[in-house]
Scaffold this active site. Structure first.
Site, short mmCIF file in Angstrom:
data_model
loop_
_atom_site.label_atom_id
_atom_site.label_comp_id
_atom_site.label_asym_id
_atom_site.label_seq_id
_atom_site.Cartn_x
_atom_site.Cartn_y
_atom_site.Cartn_z
CB SER A 174 27.51 43.14 40.01
OG SER A 174 26.83 43.37 41.27
CE1 TYR B 136 29.26 38.22 41.29
CE2 TYR B 136 28.50 40.35 42.65
CZ TYR B 136 28.17 39.26 41.49
OH TYR B 136 27.30 39.69 40.70
CB SER C 11 35.37 39.64 39.41
OG SER C 11 33.75 39.44 39.49
#
Length: 250
Positions: free
Chosen positions: A126, A139, A142
């Site tokens: 991401s 998030y 990760s």
């Protein structure tokens, strides 16, 4: 000719969003695809559970004769709570799915791919893994881990002809981001979605699937250990409210 003709692929997180779009695209391009998810896919699998991932790969090899592509796409957001609002259990679960999941994909897919003489492992990271501001703390951490994982995994597979790459989506309309889109539409602010990137829009799952297709195909045979950003240009600069092209400001 179909770009994935004769290839056997696994896609996790296949029940919706990017994973579902990728399964459909891979099949249209000639691949045999096993879609895996907790629900709504060919194979029920928790992508962060070692025993289940091992079974997923074994099932694919046994029933389809091998494995050429593994797209480790499954992930969870964990919300936008601050570091001080989360506890260690929150972090452990997000890391288990988002980071341990791709690690397990590499661990179990690579030996099966080696039997075929080559392979492509793809992981969904991401833009949140590149810098702050695009996701919650766990998030984001990760996804930063996924970006580093593909680099380490590629070097540990030296000589195996197995490529390992990541895709870093920006704002894509999926189940994970549904609340953002729903909230904007409810307020009549849908035109503001994606306003911080130069294309001034959010992305669609197929736009990520198209990049996964390239990485899965032999067209990307010299692309390895990379994190490819697909975000409309958002990460090219620190976010700010861009003016439209050609508009002057005072």
């Amino acid at each position: 000719m179909a770009r994935l003709a004769g290839k056997i692929a696994i896609v996790t997180g296949a029940g919706s969003g990017i994973g579902k779009a990728t399964v459909e695209l891979f099949r249209r391009e000639g691949a045999t695809v096993v879609g895996a998810d907790l629900h709504g896919a060919d194979f029920e699998c928790d992508a962060g559970d070692e025993e289940q991932v091992a079974a997923l790969v074994a099932h694919t090899v046994r029933d389809h004769g091998g494995l050429d592509v593994f797209f480790a796409n499954a992930g969870i957001s964990g919300g936008f709570s601050s570091i001080f609002e989360q506890d260690a259990d929150d972090w452990a679960e997000i890391l288990r799915v988002n980071l341990i999941g791709p690690f397990l994909a590499v661990k179990y897919a690579a030996p099966a791919m080696k039997e075929r003489g080559k392979g492509s492992i793809i992981a969904t990271a991401s833009v949140a893994g590149l810098r702050s501001g695009a996701g919650g703390p766990a998030y984001s951490a990760s996804k930063a881990g996924v970006i580093n994982l593909v680099k380490v995994a590629a070097t540990q597979l030296v000589g195996a002809n197995i490529r390992v790459n990541a895709i870093c989506p920006g704002l894509i309309e999926t189940g994970m981001t549904e609340f953002i889109y729903d909230r904007a539409r409810a307020k009549g602010q849908q035109d503001l979605i994606g306003k911080l990137n130069p294309l001034k829009r959010g992305g669609a799952p197929i736009e990520i699937a198209n990049v996964a297709l390239f990485l899965a195909s032999d067209e990307s045979s010299y692309v390895n250990a990379q994190a490819i950003v697909v975000d409309g240009g958002l990460s090219a600069s620190h976010p700010f409210n861009h003016q439209s092209y050609g508009r002057t400001t005072t």
